[in-house]
Design a protein around this motif. Structure first.
Motif, short mmCIF file in Angstrom:
data_model
loop_
_atom_site.label_atom_id
_atom_site.label_comp_id
_atom_site.label_asym_id
_atom_site.label_seq_id
_atom_site.Cartn_x
_atom_site.Cartn_y
_atom_site.Cartn_z
N PRO A 68 5.57 -8.66 14.38
CA PRO A 68 6.51 -7.56 14.14
C PRO A 68 6.44 -7.06 12.70
O PRO A 68 5.97 -7.76 11.82
CB PRO A 68 7.87 -8.19 14.43
N ARG A 97 1.01 -4.28 -1.68
CA ARG A 97 -0.25 -3.57 -1.50
C ARG A 97 -0.32 -2.32 -2.39
O ARG A 97 -1.38 -1.92 -2.85
CB ARG A 97 -0.42 -3.17 -0.03
N GLY A 98 0.85 -1.70 -2.63
CA GLY A 98 0.92 -0.50 -3.45
C GLY A 98 0.40 -0.70 -4.87
O GLY A 98 0.07 0.26 -5.55
N ARG A 110 2.16 -10.78 1.11
CA ARG A 110 0.99 -11.39 1.74
C ARG A 110 -0.21 -10.45 1.73
O ARG A 110 -1.36 -10.91 1.71
CB ARG A 110 1.33 -11.81 3.17
N GLN A 157 3.19 -15.95 -3.53
CA GLN A 157 3.66 -15.21 -2.35
C GLN A 157 5.13 -15.49 -2.02
O GLN A 157 5.54 -16.64 -1.90
CB GLN A 157 2.79 -15.52 -1.14
N ILE A 169 6.14 -2.61 -2.22
CA ILE A 169 6.28 -3.57 -1.11
C ILE A 169 7.10 -2.89 -0.01
O ILE A 169 8.18 -2.37 -0.28
CB ILE A 169 6.99 -4.86 -1.57
N ILE A 206 11.05 -0.25 -6.04
CA ILE A 206 10.33 0.89 -6.62
C ILE A 206 9.24 1.26 -5.61
O ILE A 206 8.35 0.45 -5.32
CB ILE A 206 9.72 0.54 -7.99
N ASP A 242 7.99 5.69 -0.99
CA ASP A 242 8.53 6.01 0.33
C ASP A 242 10.01 5.65 0.43
O ASP A 242 10.37 4.48 0.48
CB ASP A 242 7.72 5.22 1.38
C1 LIG Z 1 3.94 -14.81 10.99
C2 LIG Z 1 3.81 -13.94 9.79
C3 LIG Z 1 4.19 -14.43 8.53
C4 LIG Z 1 4.11 -13.63 7.40
N1 LIG Z 1 4.53 -14.14 6.19
C5 LIG Z 1 4.59 -13.30 5.12
C6 LIG Z 1 5.08 -13.75 3.86
O1 LIG Z 1 5.41 -14.93 3.67
N2 LIG Z 1 5.16 -12.86 2.84
C7 LIG Z 1 4.79 -11.54 2.98
O2 LIG Z 1 4.90 -10.77 2.01
N3 LIG Z 1 4.28 -11.10 4.16
C8 LIG Z 1 4.16 -11.94 5.22
N4 LIG Z 1 3.61 -11.48 6.38
C9 LIG Z 1 2.99 -10.13 6.38
C10 LIG Z 1 3.96 -8.97 6.55
O3 LIG Z 1 4.16 -8.75 7.93
C11 LIG Z 1 3.40 -7.68 5.91
O4 LIG Z 1 2.12 -7.41 6.46
C12 LIG Z 1 3.26 -7.72 4.40
O5 LIG Z 1 4.44 -8.23 3.80
C13 LIG Z 1 2.98 -6.32 3.87
O6 LIG Z 1 2.78 -6.36 2.48
P1 LIG Z 1 3.11 -5.07 1.59
O7 LIG Z 1 4.54 -4.70 1.72
O8 LIG Z 1 2.61 -5.36 0.22
O9 LIG Z 1 2.14 -3.96 2.20
P2 LIG Z 1 2.45 -2.64 3.03
O10 LIG Z 1 3.28 -2.94 4.20
O11 LIG Z 1 1.16 -1.97 3.21
O12 LIG Z 1 3.36 -1.79 2.04
C14 LIG Z 1 2.92 -1.18 0.87
C15 LIG Z 1 4.10 -0.40 0.26
O13 LIG Z 1 3.71 0.12 -1.00
C16 LIG Z 1 4.21 1.44 -1.14
N5 LIG Z 1 3.33 2.08 -2.11
C17 LIG Z 1 2.02 2.39 -1.98
N6 LIG Z 1 1.54 2.92 -3.13
C18 LIG Z 1 2.57 2.94 -4.00
C19 LIG Z 1 2.69 3.36 -5.36
N7 LIG Z 1 1.65 3.86 -6.05
N8 LIG Z 1 3.90 3.24 -5.96
C20 LIG Z 1 4.97 2.74 -5.28
N9 LIG Z 1 4.90 2.33 -4.01
C21 LIG Z 1 3.71 2.41 -3.36
C22 LIG Z 1 4.16 2.01 0.27
O14 LIG Z 1 5.07 3.09 0.41
C23 LIG Z 1 4.57 0.79 1.11
O15 LIG Z 1 5.97 0.74 1.26
C24 LIG Z 1 3.63 -12.30 7.52
C25 LIG Z 1 3.22 -11.82 8.76
C26 LIG Z 1 3.29 -12.62 9.89
C27 LIG Z 1 2.85 -12.08 11.22
#
Ligand SMILES: Cc1cc2nc3c(=O)[nH]c(=O)nc-3n(C[C@H](O)[C@H](O)[C@H](O)COP(=O)(O)OP(=O)(O)OC[C@H]3O[C@@H](n4cnc5c(N)ncnc54)[C@H](O)[C@@H]3O)c2cc1C
Lengths: 257, 325
Positions: A13, B213-214, B239, B252, B270, B289, B292
């Motif tokens: 999810p 990821r951002g 992650r 993490q 994030i 920050i 979106d």
């Molecule tokens: C069983 C399971 C366990 C998990 N455990 C963890 C865990 O312990 N920790 C964890 O973090 N995840 C975990 N995950 C993964 C989680 O579901 C997400 O995939 C992950 O957290 C997404 O990371 P993110 O927010 O960095 O990336 P994304 O979801 O890709 O989000 C990136 C964000 O950055 C923003 N952004 C992009 N560029 C910029 C910019 N220049 N300036 C400002 N904002 C920007 C975007 O608008 C977006 O909101 C797990 C998944 C599963 C299935």
């Protein structure tokens, strides 16, 4: 040298988990599936150990026929054998799950010899019962330590040194083999499947064993959402012009001395 | 009369605060609270005063040469033997890594069910061998009502679900319990430790600068590093970041990472997937920050700045430096 990795198919999810109308399950209508990150690391570790020491790795899952997807994923990374303990997909309690895995391990070992290591994820991503690995290890008469973030086996000596994560460091254990471990994400950085691996995994034969249900003393009544937290979000501003407002916040919270 | 046995955990020879959470939770059950402490490395008089203050009446110290340092099988077998000997109605530990492990070890030995990470202990647990408990799933993103049928009910209480609260009770009475452990349990005793250098960690930092990821690359974490060092905080990440190899897994935050509880969590780039959120939700305040405004992290935050983190964070560094002169 033989390694068994036990994994669980769980939905993946994003921003929210929805529940089915009868409250019995997560609504997976629009979700993909995965294995838990802990188990991805267990699979990666098994593949690395086989690459270093020779031998073979087997992946096992208890779940519905669709869980073949997770078995093939493990195969695409380099796991040689796959075993599906087939169920109707309903939630099994920890005792029932462990009993089915124990009987499968016993029959696999009777055919091809003992597993030097059996790896579990520290806890499953969805139900998080923290016990299936421990129950299996106990039934097999083998040692188990959880929260493992480092494995250094010496198969000739028949031992393995393992590191358990604790707050601020690690505890060290020296276990005799065969042993069972509950591992955590961070043990390694899992690889992604290659195209060649994906193609090869399509041809891997999956051994299917009908899992015999023998439920324990825990059951599911229903799932529900935790109470919603009231949102009180305040927008401080847009872009770099918001910097003074951010630093004001740091000062207000006493974080800037 | 109902007897409740609380399993104590110790950390560097001190009774852990998680144990006090378990005793506090056990007070919602009508009955006598007993505490089982493994080994004699913790001062028994001190422990008796401490557990007594939180409401325990009896302290049982399990003594055996194999109960020196932690060992999951040694502690699990000692607990199983104590349950056989004392026949408690309910067995409770705090759902820490070791708390859950020891209960699972004992439950496996006794072939009893074990319900992990309940959010509270309902009164019926004390006197009915058929109860419904509410426990966490998905690391806290979802709740499950689970039935438990057993004459001895073994449960853990989710860590931090209950705040430890003293009632200034008198010291518990103390006795020793000598379990007949098998030699085989020696195989899984802890033989040493490797500790990182002291200092603030992700779980103790007053401010955490989290990047997702951002952020875009390992190098682009430099402004987060600089902010953390300017303010005595730590860098955390999602992650997506560890999967890309931009930062080590120990940074993490989340369900399969570290649970943080700083005064302020600054989450940049994030999205706030539930698995990240459960690791961050104990933060006192959250500043998101993000470009979106609809991101889950933003919607659930206390404060929000809309914009590109690569422009916002350097401006924050400049502002701090100019105020400091
Ligand atoms: C069983 C399971 C366990 C998990 N455990 C963890 C865990 O312990 N920790 C964890 O973090 N995840 C975990 N995950 C993964 C989680 O579901 C997400 O995939 C992950 O957290 C997404 O990371 P993110 O927010 O960095 O990336 P994304 O979801 O890709 O989000 C990136 C964000 O950055 C923003 N952004 C992009 N560029 C910029 C910019 N220049 N300036 C400002 N904002 C920007 C975007 O608008 C977006 O909101 C797990 C998944 C599963 C299935």
């Amino acid at each position: 040298m033989r390694i068994l990795v036990c994994v669980k198919r769980v939905p993946a999810p994003g921003a929210k988990i929805n529940i089915t109308a009868d409250g019995q399950d997560v609504d997976t209508a629009h979700l993909g599936f995965a294995m838990s990150p802990h188990e991805e690391c267990a699979v990666e570790e098994a593949v690395q150990l086989v690459e270093r020491f020779d031998g073979e790795a087997t992946v096992l899952t208890l779940g519905p026929p669709e869980a073949e997807e997770q078995l093939r994923y493990a195969s695409s990374l380099g796991v040689q054998n796959a075993v599906l303990l087939s169920t109707d997909g309903s939630a099994w309690d920890p005792q029932g799950t462990a009993r089915a895995i124990v009987s499968a391990v016993q029959s696999l070992e009777a055919e091809d010899g003992p597993f030097d290591l059996i790896l579990f994820g520290n806890e499953s991503a969805d139900s998080g019962g923290y016990q299936v690995g421990v129950r299996v290890a106990h039934a097999l008469g083998r040692p188990i330590v959880n929260a493992i973030k480092g494995i250094e086996p010496d198969f000739d000596a028949g031992t393995t040194r393992v590191k358990r994560e604790i707050d601020g460091g690690f505890e060290i254990y020296d276990l005799p083999l065969p042993a069972v471990l509950g591992v955590k994400e961070g043990l390694n950085l899992p690889r992604y499947p290659t195209m060649k691996g994906r193609l090869a995994s399509k041809k891997v034969g999956v051994k299917v064993i009908e899992a015999a249900a023998d439920a324990g003393g825990q059951g599911r009544v229903r799932l529900r959402q935790p109470p919603a937290q009231a949102s009180t979000m305040v927008k401080l501003g847009d872009g770099p012009e918001a910097a003074p407002a951010i630093v004001d916040l740091f000062e207000e919270l006493g974080l800037l001395k | 009369m109902t007897d409740i046995l609380v399993v104590a955990e110790s950390d560097a020879d001190v009774l852990s605060s998680a144990t006090l959470e378990a005793i506090t939770a056990a007070r919602s059950l009508e009955g006598t609270i007993h505490v089982l402490l493994f080994g004699s490395s913790v001062d028994a008089d001190e422990a008796a005063a401490r557990v007594g203050a939180f409401g325990a009446e009896e302290l049982h110290v399990a003594e055996h040469e194999l109960l020196g340092d932690y060992g999951p099988e040694a502690w699990g077998q000692a607990l199983a033997l104590a349950i056989d000997d004392m026949e408690p109605d309910v067995v409770v530990a705090c759902g820490t890594s070791k708390g859950n492990e020891v209960l699972a070890q004992a439950a496996a030995r006794l072939d009893l069910p074990f319900v992990a990470n309940c959010i509270d202990l309902p009164g019926e647990l004390a006197d009915s061998d058929d109860v419904v408990l509410t426990r966490v799933q998905w690391g806290g993103s979802l709740l499950e009502e689970a039935s438990l049928s057993a004459e001895t009910r073994i449960v853990s209480i989710s860590h931090h679900a209950v705040e430890a609260e003293s009632i200034d009770g008198p010291a518990a009475t103390t006795d020793t319990f000598v379990p007949e452990l098998h030699d085989t349990v020696a195989r899984s005793l802890c033989v040493g430790r490797e500790m990182a250098e002291a200092g603030v960690t992700l779980s103790t930092a007053p401010i955490v600068f989290g990047g997702g990821r951002g952020v875009g690359s390992a190098d682009a974490f430099a402004p987060l590093e600089e902010l953390a060092s300017l303010m005595g905080g730590r860098v955390g990440c999602s992650r997506a970041v560890t999967n890309n190899g931009w930062r080590p897994h120990r940074d993490q935050v989340g369900q399969t990472g570290t649970r943080i509880a700083p005064e302020l969590y600054v989450a940049s780039g994030i999205s706030g997937a539930i698995q990240h959120w459960v690791g961050a939700m104990a933060s006192k305040k959250i500043l998101a920050i993000n470009t979106d405004p609809e991101a889950n992290m933003v919607v659930k935050s206390d404060y929000f700045v809309q914009g590109d983190l690569h422009k916002v964070l350097p401006a924050v560094i400049d502002e701090i430096k100019s105020r400091r002169g």
